[in-house]
Design a protein around this motif. Structure first.
Motif, short mmCIF file in Angstrom:
data_model
loop_
_atom_site.label_atom_id
_atom_site.label_comp_id
_atom_site.label_asym_id
_atom_site.label_seq_id
_atom_site.Cartn_x
_atom_site.Cartn_y
_atom_site.Cartn_z
N HIS A 47 36.31 37.62 42.63
CA HIS A 47 34.91 37.30 42.95
C HIS A 47 34.67 37.33 44.46
O HIS A 47 33.63 37.81 44.92
CB HIS A 47 34.52 35.93 42.40
CG HIS A 47 34.49 35.88 40.91
ND1 HIS A 47 34.34 34.71 40.23
CD2 HIS A 47 34.61 36.83 39.97
CE1 HIS A 47 34.35 34.94 38.93
NE2 HIS A 47 34.52 36.23 38.75
N ARG A 49 36.29 39.13 46.71
CA ARG A 49 36.26 40.53 47.17
C ARG A 49 34.95 41.20 46.81
O ARG A 49 34.41 42.00 47.57
CB ARG A 49 37.43 41.32 46.56
CG ARG A 49 38.77 41.03 47.17
CD ARG A 49 39.83 42.05 46.78
NE ARG A 49 40.06 42.18 45.35
CZ ARG A 49 40.87 41.41 44.61
NH1 ARG A 49 41.52 40.42 45.18
NH2 ARG A 49 41.02 41.63 43.33
N ALA A 50 34.43 40.87 45.65
CA ALA A 50 33.22 41.55 45.18
C ALA A 50 31.93 40.94 45.75
O ALA A 50 30.99 41.68 46.07
CB ALA A 50 33.17 41.52 43.66
N THR A 106 32.43 41.05 37.17
CA THR A 106 33.08 41.47 38.42
C THR A 106 34.08 42.57 38.16
O THR A 106 34.89 42.46 37.24
CB THR A 106 33.82 40.27 39.06
OG1 THR A 106 32.99 39.14 39.04
CG2 THR A 106 34.22 40.59 40.48
N ASP A 108 36.88 44.93 40.44
CA ASP A 108 37.50 45.15 41.75
C ASP A 108 36.87 46.39 42.37
O ASP A 108 36.75 47.43 41.71
CB ASP A 108 39.01 45.35 41.58
CG ASP A 108 39.72 45.39 42.91
OD1 ASP A 108 39.52 46.38 43.65
OD2 ASP A 108 40.49 44.46 43.20
N PRO A 109 36.43 46.31 43.63
CA PRO A 109 35.76 47.46 44.26
C PRO A 109 36.57 48.76 44.18
O PRO A 109 35.98 49.84 44.08
CB PRO A 109 35.59 47.00 45.72
CG PRO A 109 35.48 45.50 45.62
CD PRO A 109 36.43 45.12 44.51
N ALA A 110 37.88 48.68 44.17
CA ALA A 110 38.71 49.89 44.08
C ALA A 110 38.64 50.53 42.70
O ALA A 110 39.05 51.68 42.53
CB ALA A 110 40.16 49.56 44.42
N GLU A 112 35.65 50.45 40.71
CA GLU A 112 34.26 50.66 40.31
C GLU A 112 34.05 52.10 39.87
O GLU A 112 34.74 53.01 40.32
CB GLU A 112 33.33 50.31 41.47
CG GLU A 112 33.24 48.83 41.72
CD GLU A 112 32.36 48.47 42.90
OE1 GLU A 112 31.90 49.38 43.62
OE2 GLU A 112 32.15 47.26 43.12
#
Length: 195
Positions: A47, A49-50, A106, A108-110, A112
Motif C-alpha cells: 500500500h 508503494r502504491a 492494490t 505492485d507498480p511493477a 500493473e
C-alpha cells in the motif's frame, strides 16, 4: 521487478516472463494469516508503494480503520512468494444496513497492466455474491470500475464521513434494487453494536 531480477539473475527474469499470467497465484488468506505481522507488513508495504503516506488521511481509510477485513472476501496475488497485489473488503453500515466497502485494491507498480487488479476484483465480487451480500461500495476511478458493474451513486443518497469527490463514490448492486432501499450515513462497523 523484472528489470531488477534481470540484473541479478537473467534466468529467473526469463522464466518469469515466459510463465506470464500462469505464474500468478491468487489466495484467500485465512483470518490468522491476515492478522499475522508478516502478512500485514507485506500488504502495508505494498500500500505504501502504491499510495504513499497520504492514504491515512483518506475517507475510505478512516472507514476501515480499526475494523478487520472480511477474510472470506479479501484476496492476495503472489508471484511465487512475492506479494504483487491485494484487495480488502470491510463491512460497513450504509443507511443503517450492512454493506461492503471494497478497498484498497492494490497492485505492485511493477506488475500493473497484467490483469492482476481485475482478477482480484472478480474474485472478491464473486465471493460476495456467493456469501449473500447485497451491496458493494468503493471510492475510486469510475471508468476503471465500470467494467465490473460499479456506478456512481446518486449525490446525497449515501453520505460518507469525510470529503470525497462524488464522481468517485461508486456502488455495485449484488441484489437488484437494493440501492433504492438505502439512504443516509455510511459509517464504520467499529461504531456499531453489530460489530
Amino acid at each position: 521487478f523484472l528489470c531488477k531480477w534481470r540484473l541479478k539473475c537473467r534466468a529467473v527474469a526469463d522464466s518469469l516472463e515466459e510463465a506470464g499470467e500462469a505464474l500468478f497465484a491468487f489466495t484467500r488468506l485465512p483470518l490468522s494469516q491476515w492478522k499475522s505481522a508478516r502478512t500485514t507488513n507485506a500488504i502495508e508495504r505494498l500500500h505504501e508503494r502504491a499510495f504513499g503516506p497520504g492514504r491515512f488521511a483518506r475517507t475510505a481509510f478512516r472507514l476501515r480503520e480499526g475494523v478487520p477485513p472480511d477474510h472470506a472476501l479479501s484476496f492476495a496475488a503472489h508471484v511465487g512468494t512475492f506479494l504483487v497485489g491485494s484487495v480488502k473488503v470491510t463491512t460497513v453500515l450504509a443507511g443503517g444496513h450492512k454493506a461492503l466497502m471494497l478497498g484498497p485494491l492494490t497492485v505492485d507498480p511493477a506488475f500493473e497492466g497484467r490483469g492482476i487488479g481485475a482478477a482480484l476484483m472478480n474474485r472478491s465480487i464473486e465471493a460476495a455474491r456467493e456469501t449473500g451480500h447485497d451491496l458493494i461500495m468503493l471510492i475510486g476511478d469510475a471508468p476503471y470500475y465500470a467494467r465490473f458493474g460499479f456506478k456512481v451513486l446518486p449525490p446525497g443518497q449515501l453520505v460518507l464521513p469525510g470529503p470525497v469527490d462524488p464522481a468517485r463514490f461508486l456502488a455495485l448492486e449484488l441484489v437488484e434494487g437494493v440501492l433504492k432501499q438505502r439512504s443516509g450515513a455510511v459509517t464504520s462497523m467499529r461504531f456499531s453494536s453489530d460489530a
